[in-house]
Design a protein around this motif. Structure first.
Motif, mmCIF file in Angstrom:
data_model
loop_
_atom_site.group_PDB
_atom_site.id
_atom_site.type_symbol
_atom_site.label_atom_id
_atom_site.label_comp_id
_atom_site.label_asym_id
_atom_site.label_seq_id
_atom_site.Cartn_x
_atom_site.Cartn_y
_atom_site.Cartn_z
ATOM 1 N N GLN A 3 0.985 -1.252 0.014
ATOM 2 C CA GLN A 3 -0.049 -0.125 -0.170
ATOM 3 C C GLN A 3 0.852 1.191 -0.089
ATOM 4 N N LEU A 4 1.907 1.218 0.645
ATOM 5 C CA LEU A 4 2.948 2.336 0.835
ATOM 6 C C LEU A 4 3.273 2.682 -0.793
ATOM 7 N N ARG A 5 3.940 1.632 -1.379
ATOM 8 C CA ARG A 5 4.313 1.672 -2.783
ATOM 9 C C ARG A 5 3.256 2.570 -3.620
ATOM 10 N N SER A 6 2.080 1.889 -3.473
ATOM 11 C CA SER A 6 1.026 2.371 -4.410
ATOM 12 C C SER A 6 0.850 3.735 -4.153
ATOM 13 N N LEU A 7 0.940 4.328 -3.012
ATOM 14 C CA LEU A 7 0.959 5.642 -2.472
ATOM 15 C C LEU A 7 2.161 6.611 -2.803
ATOM 16 N N ASN A 8 3.052 6.074 -3.439
ATOM 17 C CA ASN A 8 4.349 6.636 -3.790
ATOM 18 C C ASN A 8 4.988 7.016 -2.505
ATOM 19 N N ILE A 9 4.983 6.142 -1.403
ATOM 20 C CA ILE A 9 5.733 6.388 -0.121
ATOM 21 C C ILE A 9 6.762 5.478 -0.033
ATOM 22 N N GLU A 10 7.934 6.122 0.205
ATOM 23 C CA GLU A 10 9.265 5.043 0.300
ATOM 24 C C GLU A 10 9.306 4.236 1.566
ATOM 25 N N HIS A 11 9.213 2.965 1.659
ATOM 26 C CA HIS A 11 9.395 2.302 3.190
ATOM 27 C C HIS A 11 11.109 2.241 3.284
ATOM 28 N N VAL A 12 11.507 2.933 4.623
ATOM 29 C CA VAL A 12 12.919 3.013 4.950
ATOM 30 C C VAL A 12 12.813 2.066 6.138
ATOM 31 N N SER A 13 13.801 1.167 6.346
ATOM 32 C CA SER A 13 13.992 0.485 7.608
ATOM 33 C C SER A 13 15.462 0.588 7.770
ATOM 34 N N LEU A 14 15.730 0.770 9.270
ATOM 35 C CA LEU A 14 17.032 0.806 9.889
ATOM 36 C C LEU A 14 17.657 -0.539 9.376
ATOM 37 N N ALA A 15 16.977 -1.656 9.490
ATOM 38 C CA ALA A 15 17.963 -2.914 9.143
ATOM 39 C C ALA A 15 18.255 -3.035 7.814
ATOM 40 N N GLU A 16 17.420 -2.387 6.950
ATOM 41 C CA GLU A 16 17.770 -2.346 5.373
ATOM 42 C C GLU A 16 19.075 -1.284 5.287
ATOM 43 N N LEU A 17 19.001 -0.338 5.840
ATOM 44 C CA LEU A 17 20.116 0.624 5.993
ATOM 45 C C LEU A 17 21.432 -0.081 6.637
ATOM 46 N N ILE A 18 21.324 -0.784 7.442
ATOM 47 C CA ILE A 18 22.420 -1.639 8.176
ATOM 48 C C ILE A 18 22.999 -2.414 6.964
ATOM 49 N N GLY A 25 30.783 -2.165 2.275
ATOM 50 C CA GLY A 25 32.201 -2.367 2.986
ATOM 51 C C GLY A 25 32.814 -0.904 3.286
ATOM 52 N N SER A 26 31.939 0.020 3.894
ATOM 53 C CA SER A 26 32.517 1.026 4.272
ATOM 54 C C SER A 26 32.931 1.196 5.919
ATOM 55 N N SER A 27 33.590 2.131 6.160
ATOM 56 C CA SER A 27 34.043 2.085 7.581
ATOM 57 C C SER A 27 33.104 1.947 8.570
ATOM 58 N N LEU A 28 31.837 2.643 8.161
ATOM 59 C CA LEU A 28 30.674 2.476 9.211
ATOM 60 C C LEU A 28 30.007 1.133 8.993
ATOM 61 N N GLY A 29 30.054 0.708 7.984
ATOM 62 C CA GLY A 29 29.554 -0.597 7.555
ATOM 63 C C GLY A 29 30.263 -1.735 8.604
#
Length: 122
Positions: A3-18, A25-29
């Motif tokens: 439903q978020l995609r159909s509303l053109n709303i991005e779903h962002v999760s901290l787990a995916e950012l991790i 392979g960055s230093s933060l990573g």
């Protein structure tokens, strides 16, 4: 989330950012990966750094649903500052069942916490 995609709303999760940061392979990573291998929770500083990269690279005023961040009162206050700096506002916040009371109270005080009937209507 469909439903978020159909509303053109991005779903962002901290787990995916991790996952993305580790795969870069960055230093933060590398720091994140080391911390998670030790079965430790990420520090506020690390979580904020991960979210910062996403937040400042997105289009201003683009809709999003964010999960896993902010997870602490400090993270929420930093996130509020980012939103203020871009003259953006949250529409509402749905707190996870395990959210800290201080985080819940922060968003309740701001009138952003969706609870009960407001959550059913959302």
């Amino acid at each position: 989330m469909n439903q978020l995609r159909s509303l053109n709303i991005e779903h962002v999760s901290l787990a995916e950012l991790i996952r993305q940061e580790i795969s870069r392979g960055s230093s933060l990573g590398s720091t994140v990966e080391r911390t998670l291998r030790q079965e430790s929770l990420l520090s506020d500083e690390t979580s904020i750094a991960l979210a910062r990269r996403w937040f400042w690279s997105r289009k201003p005023d683009a809709g999003f649903a964010l999960t896993g961040f902010p997870a602490t009162l400090l993270q929420a206050k930093v996130f509020d500052e980012w939103l203020d700096a871009r003259d953006e506002n949250l529409t509402g916040v749905i707190a996870a069942a395990d959210s800290s009371e201080s985080l819940v109270e922060h968003y309740r005080t701001l009138g952003l916490l969706l609870e009960g009937e407001a959550l059913s209507a959302a």
